[in-house]
Structures are given as C-alpha cells and as structure tokens.
Write a protein that holds these residues in place. Structure first.
Motif, PDB file in Angstrom:
ATOM      1  N   GLY A   1       0.800  -1.215   0.000  1.00 22.89           N
ATOM      2  CA  GLY A   1       0.000   0.000   0.000  1.00 22.89           C
ATOM      3  C   GLY A   1       0.832   1.263   0.000  1.00 22.89           C
ATOM      4  N   THR A   2       1.875   1.289   0.832  1.00 25.51           N
ATOM      5  CA  THR A   2       2.678   2.501   0.995  1.00 25.51           C
ATOM      6  C   THR A   2       4.020   2.447   0.284  1.00 25.51           C
ATOM      7  OG1 THR A   2       3.760   1.690   3.007  1.00 25.51           O
ATOM      8  CG2 THR A   2       1.629   2.822   3.268  1.00 25.51           C
ATOM      9  N   GLY A   3       4.469   1.242  -0.062  1.00 25.16           N
ATOM     10  CA  GLY A   3       5.792   1.079  -0.639  1.00 25.16           C
ATOM     11  C   GLY A   3       6.905   1.070   0.382  1.00 25.16           C
ATOM     12  N   GLN A   4       6.581   1.197   1.672  1.00 26.30           N
ATOM     13  CA  GLN A   4       7.595   1.229   2.726  1.00 26.30           C
ATOM     14  C   GLN A   4       8.378  -0.076   2.774  1.00 26.30           C
ATOM     15  OE1 GLN A   4       6.005   1.524   6.674  1.00 26.30           O
ATOM     16  NE2 GLN A   4       8.014   1.529   7.670  1.00 26.30           N
ATOM     17  N   VAL A   5       9.681   0.030   2.920  1.00 25.98           N
ATOM     18  CA  VAL A   5      10.531  -1.145   3.078  1.00 25.98           C
ATOM     19  C   VAL A   5      10.373  -1.683   4.494  1.00 25.98           C
ATOM     20  CG1 VAL A   5      12.900  -2.012   3.081  1.00 25.98           C
ATOM     21  CG2 VAL A   5      12.167  -0.381   1.327  1.00 25.98           C
ATOM     22  N   LEU A   6      10.057  -2.956   4.598  1.00 28.61           N
ATOM     23  CA  LEU A   6       9.810  -3.596   5.895  1.00 28.61           C
ATOM     24  C   LEU A   6      10.973  -4.477   6.351  1.00 28.61           C
ATOM     25  CD1 LEU A   6       6.144  -4.759   5.183  1.00 28.61           C
ATOM     26  CD2 LEU A   6       6.918  -2.561   6.116  1.00 28.61           C
ATOM     27  N   GLY A   7      11.856  -4.805   5.428  1.00 26.66           N
ATOM     28  CA  GLY A   7      12.992  -5.655   5.774  1.00 26.66           C
ATOM     29  C   GLY A   7      13.831  -5.903   4.550  1.00 26.66           C
ATOM     30  N   TRP A   8      15.036  -6.458   4.762  1.00 25.87           N
ATOM     31  CA  TRP A   8      15.912  -6.732   3.630  1.00 25.87           C
ATOM     32  C   TRP A   8      16.805  -7.929   3.908  1.00 25.87           C
ATOM     33  CZ3 TRP A   8      21.149  -6.554   4.607  1.00 25.87           C
ATOM     34  CH2 TRP A   8      21.575  -5.791   5.698  1.00 25.87           C
ATOM     35  N   VAL A   9      17.309  -8.505   2.828  1.00 21.04           N
ATOM     36  CA  VAL A   9      18.278  -9.590   2.908  1.00 21.04           C
ATOM     37  C   VAL A   9      19.286  -9.383   1.795  1.00 21.04           C
ATOM     38  CG1 VAL A   9      16.892 -11.139   1.462  1.00 21.04           C
ATOM     39  CG2 VAL A   9      18.576 -12.104   3.044  1.00 21.04           C
ATOM     40  N   ALA A  10      20.556  -9.677   2.077  1.00 22.59           N
ATOM     41  CA  ALA A  10      21.608  -9.497   1.082  1.00 22.59           C
ATOM     42  C   ALA A  10      22.739 -10.472   1.374  1.00 22.59           C
ATOM     43  CB  ALA A  10      22.124  -8.057   1.090  1.00 22.59           C
ATOM     44  N   ALA A  11      23.612 -10.638   0.385  1.00 18.15           N
ATOM     45  CA  ALA A  11      24.703 -11.599   0.521  1.00 18.15           C
ATOM     46  C   ALA A  11      26.033 -10.983   0.147  1.00 18.15           C
ATOM     47  CB  ALA A  11      24.442 -12.819  -0.364  1.00 18.15           C
ATOM     48  N   SER A  12      27.086 -11.526   0.756  1.00 15.55           N
ATOM     49  CA  SER A  12      28.459 -11.164   0.416  1.00 15.55           C
ATOM     50  C   SER A  12      29.206 -12.432   0.020  1.00 15.55           C
ATOM     51  CB  SER A  12      29.166 -10.518   1.608  1.00 15.55           C
ATOM     52  OG  SER A  12      28.468  -9.387   2.068  1.00 15.55           O
ATOM     53  N   ALA A  13      30.165 -12.296  -0.888  1.00 19.05           N
ATOM     54  CA  ALA A  13      31.022 -13.429  -1.225  1.00 19.05           C
ATOM     55  C   ALA A  13      31.958 -13.709  -0.048  1.00 19.05           C
ATOM     56  CB  ALA A  13      31.826 -13.122  -2.478  1.00 19.05           C
ATOM     57  N   VAL A  14      32.236 -14.972   0.212  1.00 15.00           N
ATOM     58  CA  VAL A  14      33.139 -15.301   1.314  1.00 15.00           C
ATOM     59  C   VAL A  14      34.589 -15.347   0.856  1.00 15.00           C
ATOM     60  CG1 VAL A  14      31.353 -16.603   2.503  1.00 15.00           C
ATOM     61  CG2 VAL A  14      32.926 -17.806   0.997  1.00 15.00           C
ATOM     62  N   SER A  15      34.813 -15.463  -0.446  1.00 16.78           N
ATOM     63  CA  SER A  15      36.176 -15.553  -0.959  1.00 16.78           C
ATOM     64  C   SER A  15      36.147 -15.296  -2.460  1.00 16.78           C
ATOM     65  CB  SER A  15      36.761 -16.946  -0.691  1.00 16.78           C
ATOM     66  OG  SER A  15      38.018 -17.104  -1.324  1.00 16.78           O
ATOM     67  N   SER A  16      37.252 -14.803  -2.983  1.00 15.74           N
ATOM     68  CA  SER A  16      37.385 -14.632  -4.435  1.00 15.74           C
ATOM     69  C   SER A  16      37.899 -15.903  -5.103  1.00 15.74           C
ATOM     70  CB  SER A  16      38.339 -13.478  -4.740  1.00 15.74           C
ATOM     71  OG  SER A  16      39.629 -13.748  -4.205  1.00 15.74           O
ATOM     72  N   ARG A  17      38.262 -16.913  -4.317  1.00 15.66           N
ATOM     73  CA  ARG A  17      38.764 -18.162  -4.881  1.00 15.66           C
ATOM     74  C   ARG A  17      37.633 -18.914  -5.574  1.00 15.66           C
ATOM     75  NH1 ARG A  17      41.665 -21.479  -0.328  1.00 15.66           N
ATOM     76  NH2 ARG A  17      42.062 -22.839  -2.128  1.00 15.66           N
ATOM     77  N   ARG A  18      37.928 -19.491  -6.728  1.00 15.77           N
ATOM     78  CA  ARG A  18      36.927 -20.161  -7.553  1.00 15.77           C
ATOM     79  C   ARG A  18      36.202 -21.265  -6.796  1.00 15.77           C
ATOM     80  NH1 ARG A  18      36.659 -20.530 -13.306  1.00 15.77           N
ATOM     81  NH2 ARG A  18      35.353 -22.273 -13.990  1.00 15.77           N
ATOM     82  N   VAL A  19      36.899 -21.973  -5.939  1.00 21.14           N
ATOM     83  CA  VAL A  19      36.297 -23.105  -5.235  1.00 21.14           C
ATOM     84  C   VAL A  19      35.150 -22.661  -4.337  1.00 21.14           C
ATOM     85  CG1 VAL A  19      37.870 -23.035  -3.255  1.00 21.14           C
ATOM     86  CG2 VAL A  19      36.839 -25.217  -3.940  1.00 21.14           C
ATOM     87  N   TYR A  20      35.139 -21.383  -3.933  1.00 24.60           N
ATOM     88  CA  TYR A  20      34.079 -20.866  -3.064  1.00 24.60           C
ATOM     89  C   TYR A  20      33.022 -20.067  -3.834  1.00 24.60           C
ATOM     90  CZ  TYR A  20      37.143 -22.093   0.835  1.00 24.60           C
ATOM     91  OH  TYR A  20      37.937 -22.772   1.737  1.00 24.60           O
ATOM     92  N   ALA A  21      32.951 -20.273  -5.141  1.00 24.82           N
ATOM     93  CA  ALA A  21      32.029 -19.487  -5.969  1.00 24.82           C
ATOM     94  C   ALA A  21      30.578 -19.654  -5.536  1.00 24.82           C
ATOM     95  CB  ALA A  21      32.180 -19.889  -7.436  1.00 24.82           C
ATOM     96  N   GLY A  22      30.234 -20.799  -4.993  1.00 27.23           N
ATOM     97  CA  GLY A  22      28.851 -21.058  -4.588  1.00 27.23           C
ATOM     98  C   GLY A  22      28.617 -20.932  -3.095  1.00 27.23           C
ATOM     99  N   VAL A  23      29.506 -20.227  -2.394  1.00 32.39           N
ATOM    100  CA  VAL A  23      29.375 -20.044  -0.945  1.00 32.39           C
ATOM    101  C   VAL A  23      29.223 -18.549  -0.662  1.00 32.39           C
ATOM    102  CG1 VAL A  23      30.394 -20.475   1.311  1.00 32.39           C
ATOM    103  CG2 VAL A  23      30.854 -22.054  -0.575  1.00 32.39           C
ATOM    104  N   VAL A  24      28.167 -18.176   0.066  1.00 31.04           N
ATOM    105  CA  VAL A  24      27.941 -16.769   0.402  1.00 31.04           C
ATOM    106  C   VAL A  24      27.632 -16.634   1.885  1.00 31.04           C
ATOM    107  CG1 VAL A  24      27.063 -16.231  -1.913  1.00 31.04           C
ATOM    108  CG2 VAL A  24      25.447 -16.839  -0.093  1.00 31.04           C
TER     109      VAL A  24
END
Length: 409
Positions: free
Chosen positions: A300-323
């Motif tokens: 109704g108002t467009g107010q943000v009620l919460g959020w979720v976000a991710a960061s990479a844990v490593s730049s190494r290729r082996v950790y590409a699917g880990v956040v």
C-alpha cells in the motif's frame, strides 16, 4: 522487423484465420516440422475452428501452468485466443482470463472465438506486452506462447510480468531460445525460419533477466530443436510468496535510506552484529553481491519492511557457490512472517544463481534469528568462542549454514 511491422504481420495472419485458412508465421515445412501451431494441444475438439487456425505458438503453456479453479490468468500476446479459452475452462466460472494483444484484428478474431465458445470469464485487452494495461498484483498466473521472443525489450516484458503477478504467482510460457555457441549467421537464419522477428534470447540470458526482474525458481526446459542452436522451450518461474499486503522484490538504489535505517535499528538492539553503525550506501553496496539483494515492501505505501543481502566469502573459484548473508526486519514488523518470506526468496534465488552454501554468524542470544534459520534448514556447525569484544563484552558467535539439496550436490 519493427514493432508496427510485427503488428501488421500478425493482423494479416488473423484475417487469414478469419477467412478459414490456417495461419503460419514461418515456412509451412518449418511450421509443421517444428511442432508449431496446434500440434502441441490435445484439447482442440472443445475450441472454435478460428482459434485453432490462428494458433501460432511453439508449445502448450496451459499444460505446464498448473492452473487451478478461481485463478486469474494473463496471456501475453493472446492471438486468436486458443490459450485464453483453454485457460478459461481450467480456472472455471469463478476464475478469469485476460488476453493481451497489440493487433486489433487478432483481438476481434479472439472475441469472436470466445463468443462461439460461450466463454464468459474472459476479457481481451488492446496493448503491448512491454506495458501491460493491468494494475499491480492483478493476476495469479502469466502465460504466453511464442511471443516474448518477438519483443525488442524483453527485460521490460519480464518486469511487467513480475509487476502484475501477485506474490506467489507463477510465470509459465512457451518461447524460442538459443542454446550453446553457434555461428551468428546460421543462428539468425534459423530464427527467421521459425518467425523470431526480434531474435531469441540465449537460455542463460533469459534466466538472468527473470532473476533481475525478481523471479525465483527459474527453469528453462528445451523442447523442440529447430537447428543451429535454436529451440522451443518451456520457461517457468515464480514471484516470491509473501504475507498479505507484502511484496518481495529486488533491492534498488532508491531503497537506500530505508534499508540503512532498518540496518541501524537492528544494530541498536545489540544482538544483530559486532558493528554498531550502519555503513554508507556506497559501503553497503560495495560489500554485497549485486544479484542477491531483496527487500520486503508494504504494497500500500511502498515502505521497506525488511531486507536480505549476501556477500562473497572468498574470491577463490572453489568458493564461488558459498555466500554469507544478512537479514534485517523493521522493529515494528517482526514476528509477522516478513523475515521468513525474505529468507525463502533469498534461498530460492541463491539456488538459481548456483549457490550451494549460505552461511552466517549469529549471537547465541539472538533466539528469534536462530529459530527462523533453523526452520528453513540452517544448522549450527560450530561456535567461535569469545571471537570479538562488543560494547565491552567478549562474545561467542554461532556459525550457521544451509547446504542446498539442489545445487552443488
């Protein structure tokens, strides 16, 4: 082919069908060999002849849309109305089906077909698939049959599909896509052969545009092979489910002030993080992956009620699917299902993006966060004892993670 030329082309095909001739928007041999038109349907006996003759699709989206009685459906590029009429039968008298088309001739044909079929729960709209003439959150299901490939702004089409869907709504279309590396000239010739006036999307790009629009659970299933990397395909996705009057969508720069205010409110509790001051927006965005950020908003108002976000844990290729992820909910909106809806959407989006492990650190005193994560498949894998000093107190951190049963198995 320009937009007006496409409309003229399909208007001519509508007139052909109205005159009792089968319509085909590519060579007849390619049309029949590729399974275009009515070949994919097994319910033709219940339809007017005009709807069958005007069938120009590359599949049967109604068969995969899992339509239920009472649902509201939108068909993007409805043509002579074959998918609208089949959908109307499935949703029943308590449901409703909208057919949208840019060709006045196609709309006239579709309305005549609906009248012959006695379909009273349908409505045909004149407009473009890049700008749907329906309000936000108006339909439960969006279908389409070999039309999105005709658009020169496919991102706009998918954004509109997301906008008009209700939370938890479904996207199920038949379309033409490109798969694999092919010679550009041969691929273009194959696209012309099957009637792709604006060019088919590579399957991976299709997935990316759906994710950018906010869809999760994205699947592209190749069906007929038209040669030179061009395929018919079933494309499916969903708009994240949410509590009443809440919508989950991708985070935008315009959300910055509200996102950071919620972040700061969480830090002020003393139970969310070792941090005590929320970063600048530039710092926030620089530290987080651009494709795995979502907000929950009041519809109704467009107010943000919460959020979720991710960061990479490593730049190494082996950790590409880990956040590593963070999730924060406005203090006045906790224990209302907002956090769960955000985390469910985030998990689904992560799996679409190839994430196999989501991890985070949580204070043991943060019982609500731990309960939420455990309910959605996270487990405690260890404790980092006295890992940091927070407000003069050395504190332990519980390390939690969720391993995907779909990705990285």
């Amino acid at each position: 082919m320009a937009h007006d030329e496409i409309i003229d082309h399909y208007s001519a095909l509508a007139r052909a069908a109205d005159a009792g001739r089968a319509a085909a928007d590519c060579g007849q041999d390619a049309f029949e060999r590729g399974g275009f038109g009515p070949a994919g349907y097994d319910e033709l006996g219940v339809l007017p002849e005009g709807a069958v003759l005007a069938s120009l699709g590359c599949g049967n989206p109604v068969a995969v849309a899992r339509l239920r009685p009472g649902e509201v459906v939108l068909d993007l590029g409805s043509g002579g109305g074959i998918d609208v009429l089949l959908s109307a039968r499935r949703v029943g008298p308590e449901g409703r089906v909208y057919g949208l088309d840019a060709s006045a001739d196609m709309l006239a044909l579709a309305r005549r077909n609906a009248g012959q079929a006695g379909a009273r729960n349908v409505e045909f709209l004149h407009g473009t698939i890049e700008r749907v003439p329906l309000p936000d959150r108006a339909v439960d299901v969006v279908i389409s049959n070999c039309v999105i490939n005709l658009s020169s702004d496919k991102a706009a089409v998918l954004a509109e599909a997301f906008r008009v869907l209700r939370p938890g709504g479904r996207f199920g279309v038949s379309d033409v896509v490109v798969d694999g590396e092919q010679d550009p000239e041969r691929r273009a010739a194959a696209e012309r052969r099957v009637g792709c006036a604006a060019g088919a999307l590579p399957a991976g790009e299709y997935r990316g545009l759906l994710a950018a629009a906010g869809f999760t659970g994205v699947r592209v299933t190749l069906t007929a092979d038209h040669g030179d990397g061009v395929h018919s395909a079933i494309v499916q996705a969903a708009k994240p489910a949410a509590p009443p009057e809440v919508e989950i969508r991708p985070m935008r720069d315009g959300d910055a002030d509200e996102v950071l205010a919620i972040y700061q409110a969480g830090l002020d509790t003393g139970q969310a993080s070792f941090e005590t001051v929320a970063p600048s927006w530039a710092g926030f965005t620089a530290a987080r992956l651009p494709h795995l950020r979502y907000v929950a908003c009041d519809t109704g108002t467009g107010q943000v009620l919460g959020w979720v976000a991710a960061s990479a844990v490593s730049s190494r290729r082996v950790y590409a699917g880990v956040v590593e992820h963070s999730i924060y909910v406005h203090p006045g909106c906790q224990a209302q299902g907002v956090g769960r809806a955000l985390l469910e959407a985030f998990i689904a989006a992560g799996e679409d993006a190839g994430v196999w492990t989501i991890q985070s650190g949580v204070f043991g005193e943060n019982a609500a966060s731990l309960a939420l994560h455990r309910a959605l498949g996270f487990r405690t894998v260890g404790v980092r004892e006295r890992v940091g000093c927070h407000r003069g107190v050395w504190r332990d951190v519980l390390m939690i993670e969720r391993r995907s049963a779909v990705t990285g198995t």
